[in-house]
Design a protein around this motif. Structure first.
Motif, PDB file in Angstrom:
ATOM      1  N   PRO A  12       0.800  -1.232   0.000  1.00 42.61           N
ATOM      2  CA  PRO A  12       0.000   0.000   0.000  1.00 42.61           C
ATOM      3  C   PRO A  12       0.830   1.280   0.000  1.00 42.61           C
ATOM      4  O   PRO A  12       0.311   2.341  -0.321  1.00 42.61           O
ATOM      5  N   VAL A  13       2.114   1.208   0.366  1.00 41.52           N
ATOM      6  CA  VAL A  13       2.940   2.415   0.330  1.00 41.52           C
ATOM      7  C   VAL A  13       3.563   2.595  -1.050  1.00 41.52           C
ATOM      8  O   VAL A  13       3.611   3.693  -1.596  1.00 41.52           O
ATOM      9  N   LEU A  14       3.994   1.472  -1.627  1.00 40.68           N
ATOM     10  CA  LEU A  14       4.616   1.541  -2.947  1.00 40.68           C
ATOM     11  C   LEU A  14       3.586   1.638  -4.064  1.00 40.68           C
ATOM     12  O   LEU A  14       3.944   1.909  -5.204  1.00 40.68           O
ATOM     13  N   THR A  15       2.312   1.418  -3.737  1.00 47.01           N
ATOM     14  CA  THR A  15       1.301   1.321  -4.786  1.00 47.01           C
ATOM     15  C   THR A  15       1.228   2.564  -5.660  1.00 47.01           C
ATOM     16  O   THR A  15       0.869   2.492  -6.828  1.00 47.01           O
ATOM     17  N   PHE A  16       1.625   3.711  -5.108  1.00 47.68           N
ATOM     18  CA  PHE A  16       1.564   4.947  -5.896  1.00 47.68           C
ATOM     19  C   PHE A  16       2.560   4.934  -7.048  1.00 47.68           C
ATOM     20  O   PHE A  16       2.455   5.731  -7.964  1.00 47.68           O
ATOM     21  N   TYR A  33      -5.257  -2.329   4.228  1.00 50.16           N
ATOM     22  CA  TYR A  33      -4.542  -1.961   3.008  1.00 50.16           C
ATOM     23  C   TYR A  33      -4.825  -0.505   2.660  1.00 50.16           C
ATOM     24  O   TYR A  33      -3.912   0.279   2.404  1.00 50.16           O
ATOM     25  N   PHE A  34      -6.119  -0.158   2.700  1.00 51.79           N
ATOM     26  CA  PHE A  34      -6.480   1.192   2.271  1.00 51.79           C
ATOM     27  C   PHE A  34      -6.114   2.238   3.317  1.00 51.79           C
ATOM     28  O   PHE A  34      -5.764   3.364   2.979  1.00 51.79           O
ATOM     29  N   GLU A  35      -6.184   1.846   4.612  1.00 47.96           N
ATOM     30  CA  GLU A  35      -5.773   2.799   5.650  1.00 47.96           C
ATOM     31  C   GLU A  35      -4.298   3.142   5.511  1.00 47.96           C
ATOM     32  O   GLU A  35      -3.908   4.317   5.581  1.00 47.96           O
ATOM     33  N   MET A  45       3.063  -5.941   8.936  1.00 52.54           N
ATOM     34  CA  MET A  45       2.208  -5.066   8.134  1.00 52.54           C
ATOM     35  C   MET A  45       2.327  -5.428   6.658  1.00 52.54           C
ATOM     36  O   MET A  45       1.330  -5.473   5.929  1.00 52.54           O
ATOM     37  N   MET A  46       3.546  -5.702   6.227  1.00 53.62           N
ATOM     38  CA  MET A  46       3.744  -6.049   4.811  1.00 53.62           C
ATOM     39  C   MET A  46       3.022  -7.341   4.461  1.00 53.62           C
ATOM     40  O   MET A  46       2.329  -7.433   3.450  1.00 53.62           O
TER      41      MET A  46
END
Lengths: 219, 240
Positions: free
Chosen positions: A58-62, A173-175, B83-84
């Motif tokens: 979710p952090v790298l998704t951008f 994931y979305f949070e 988390m990952m």
């Protein structure tokens, strides 16, 4: 039909030039459609291979759109150079969009591939599919389709979440994704996608010049 | 020839295409993960009935594994690896039902049946041919990746990130040239074969597999539509 494809093509043209010249130059025939299908398969696989490691986080998704744009450039340019008829890129976009839709991604991405593919096709065909600059612009537009999901995410987040978060347990994931989202990410993401697509197109041009023109795959 | 081995019920390919589309909507509108899991169970059942039991089993195993992983990592989300793992398993459980539907359609439908079904749904030839070829060729692309990687290793070119950093242009060339060359060759060979089999003919295409909408098709479609309507009504009346 001859077995050697290069001989087969010359024979085909020589035998049927008088009959089919006018029609053949304008419209896509079955050979072109099959070529589009094969190269669309390569492009789809390269898009997924490039993007999958970014999409799952979710952090790298951008950075998924930039990663997806990095690999398929050479295949895209080779397809345009090989077929050179109006509609190549539009149909390729349609096929890729259909795959994206069926695999459950945000519907805007699928629409993007169809619309931006058609737009890119108009630009590339204005240069007869022979101008690198126009083909590259077409590829950049094609690659930007993936950004649409994130453009909606930043401009209309509640709608995006309602269409993506199907089950409540997916919230983490979305949070995490929302927590990682900053205002500056959207412009940087679009610029990164454009740069990545351009780099891919440049690699494609180099390969076309150094390898495929020499090998007689494209003229 | 109609190959009905391992298939309890013969269902029209068009019904299978609608199943894919409506099944997609099922998952999009699923309000909770329990409901989603229920739909996955239903898809698996449908897969067994349609004759895709091996694929269904594999997917079921993967889905279970992911749910276990999700439950396990839910307690460790404070750690970065927890988390990952958690977000990874969530993402995969999100995507898996769609993948399952696609796998059911592709593994139970031959390309010729699929093309005929799309033609009967009045889809243009310009979309049907590339799409059918794409479905057929995409798995081969993945196999080719593996073969190219082996070939690169044999020649002493490292197909890894390290090799790319050390010699970027050479590595890129060694990867793209064989892949695109073989794609171009396959395109030529497939075209030659398809032209020889009369794909350019203006006459109407025929199919050896009889294609008819039977009672089973109507019943199955009615069931799908009914479930979808109920689901959407519940979604509208009771927003989560």
């Amino acid at each position: 039909m001859c077995i050697d494809p290069s001989v087969a093509r010359v024979g085909y043209v020589n035998n049927q030039r008088k009959l089919f010249m006018a029609e053949e130059n304008r419209r896509l025939d079955a050979r072109d459609l099959i070529t589009i299908g094969v190269f669309s398969a390569v492009i789809v696989v390269l898009i997924f291979v490039g993007g999958v490691f970014f999409a799952i986080n979710p952090v790298l998704t951008f950075w998924t759109p930039a990663a997806c744009a990095l690999l398929p450039g050479p295949a895209f340019l080779l397809l345009a150079a090989k077929v050179r008829k109006r509609g190549v890129i539009a149909i390729c976009g349609l096929v890729v969009g259909l795959v994206v839709f069926v695999t459950g991604m945000f519907w805007g991405i699928a629409v993007g591939y169809v619309v931006l593919g058609a737009l890119g096709d108009a630009i590339a065909s204005s240069g007869g599919y022979g101008s690198f600059a126009r083909n590259a612009v077409a590829y950049i537009l094609f690659s930007l389709s993936f950004c649409i999901s994130f453009i909606v995410f930043f401009t209309n987040r509640s709608y995006w979440l309602s269409s993506m978060a199907s089950s409540s347990a997916d919230e983490a994931y979305f949070e995490t994704m929302i927590a990682a989202a900053r205002e500056w990410i959207l412009p940087v993401m679009i610029a990164g996608t454009v740069l990545s697509a351009l780099l891919s197109a440049l690699v494609g041009r180099r390969l076309l010049k150094r390898q495929f023109e020499k090998a007689g795959i494209v003229s | 020839m109609a190959d009905n081995r391992g298939r309890a019920v013969t269902i029209d390919p068009r019904t299978r295409i609608f199943f894919l589309l409506i099944g997609n909507l099922f998952i999009v509108f699923a309000p909770t993960q329990a409901v989603e899991a229920g739909f996955v169970l239903f898809f698996l059942l449908a897969a067994v009935v349609l004759g895709a039991a091996p694929q269904a089993l594999k997917t079921a195993a993967a889905y279970l594994l992911l749910i276990v992983l999700q439950a396990f990592s839910a307690g460790w989300t404070r750690m970065w690896w927890g988390m990952m793992l958690f977000t990874f398993s969530q993402f995969m459980t999100m995507v898996l039902p769609y993948a399952l539907l696609a796998v059911i359609l592709v593994s139970t439908t031959k390309v010729s049946e699929f093309m005929e079904a799309l033609y009967r749904l009045r889809v243009s030839k310009k979309l049907v041919i590339p799409f059918a070829v794409m479905i057929r060729y995409a798995p081969a692309v993945l196999q080719e990746f593996a073969m190219i990687r082996d070939a690169m290793r044999m020649r002493g070119i490292s197909p890894s990130l390290f090799g790319f950093v050390r010699r970027p242009l050479e590595t890129v060339e060694c990867f793209y040239v064989p892949m695109l060359m073989s794609a171009a060759r396959v395109a030529d060979e497939l075209s030659a074969a398809a032209v020889a089999r009369g794909i350019e003919s203006k006459a109407r295409r025929t199919c050896l597999v009889p294609m008819r909408f039977g009672i089973a098709d109507f019943a199955f479609l009615a069931l799908l539509v009914a479930v979808l309507v109920v689901e959407i009504v519940i979604n509208i009346t009771a927003p989560i």
